[in-house]
Design an enzyme around this catalytic site. Sequence first.
Site, short mmCIF file in Angstrom:
data_model
loop_
_atom_site.label_atom_id
_atom_site.label_comp_id
_atom_site.label_asym_id
_atom_site.label_seq_id
_atom_site.Cartn_x
_atom_site.Cartn_y
_atom_site.Cartn_z
N GLU A 135 -30.64 1.95 -1.93
CA GLU A 135 -31.92 1.64 -2.58
C GLU A 135 -31.61 1.35 -4.04
O GLU A 135 -31.24 2.25 -4.79
CB GLU A 135 -32.87 2.84 -2.44
CG GLU A 135 -34.15 2.68 -3.23
CD GLU A 135 -35.00 3.95 -3.23
OE1 GLU A 135 -34.87 4.80 -2.33
OE2 GLU A 135 -35.80 4.10 -4.19
N ARG B 69 -35.64 0.14 -12.12
CA ARG B 69 -35.88 0.81 -13.41
C ARG B 69 -35.11 0.16 -14.54
O ARG B 69 -35.35 0.46 -15.70
CB ARG B 69 -35.43 2.27 -13.33
CG ARG B 69 -36.30 3.07 -12.42
CD ARG B 69 -35.71 4.46 -12.22
NE ARG B 69 -35.99 4.86 -10.87
CZ ARG B 69 -35.64 6.02 -10.34
NH1 ARG B 69 -34.98 6.90 -11.06
NH2 ARG B 69 -35.94 6.28 -9.11
N LYS C 157 -42.57 7.95 1.82
CA LYS C 157 -41.61 8.73 1.05
C LYS C 157 -42.37 9.92 0.48
O LYS C 157 -43.47 9.74 -0.05
CB LYS C 157 -41.09 7.79 -0.04
CG LYS C 157 -40.43 8.38 -1.22
CD LYS C 157 -39.75 7.23 -1.98
CE LYS C 157 -39.34 7.65 -3.36
NZ LYS C 157 -38.18 6.91 -3.85
#
Length: 211
Positions: A43, A47, A131
């Site tokens: 993943e 950011r 999640k």
Amino acid sequence: MTATPLADLLSDARLVAVLTIESVDHAIPLARALVAGGVRTLEITLRTAAGAPAAKLIREKVPQAIVGLGTVTQRRDLELARDLELPFAFSPGATVELLDAAMALGVPFVPGIATASELIQAMIRGYGVVKLFPAEQVGGVGALKAFGGPFPAMRFNPTGGVTEANMRDYLNLPNVVAVGGSWIAPLADMRAGNWAGIEDRARRAMATLAV
Ligand code: 3PG
């Protein structure tokens, strides 16, 4: 709920490496180290400015890796996942905008939830995997057991505070398909070019899974 390709992908993986890549130069050696250590599902968080180009590069150059996006917060992040034909995209949240956009765009999306209301928002739109974020801080294993009561069909990918020491506690739960964590690839190791250390951490995590 019937298994989806996304649920299958995650339950095959069991462990997703959450990667925040500071420099595109790190992308290939990082992905190769993780794959060599047995962690193939990556993943790449959005950011950093390097996140999107790194995801693209790894997808092109490290075919053994299964690359998706993380820290998806807006529609254009989902459009990126669609344009790159990535098999998954994670968000720490479950805004209505993201839930609806992912469905409209056909992006395999895992929204992040921390409350029953957020879970319901995702569930009523047809999401079968969410999640739990930040997992440890919002109740961890106990929260997942409790969610299993009212929401027996929902499957979870907890991240946030998951480590080599507690990952098995999560994976032993019947409603957990996979866990995610950043501990496998610390920024300090990436900066130092310590790819062997990252490979080693990946290998140890996979050995923990096998026990
Ligand atoms: C995430 O985006 O899923 C989290 O930052 C991962 O949490 P961790 O850094 O505690 O592993």
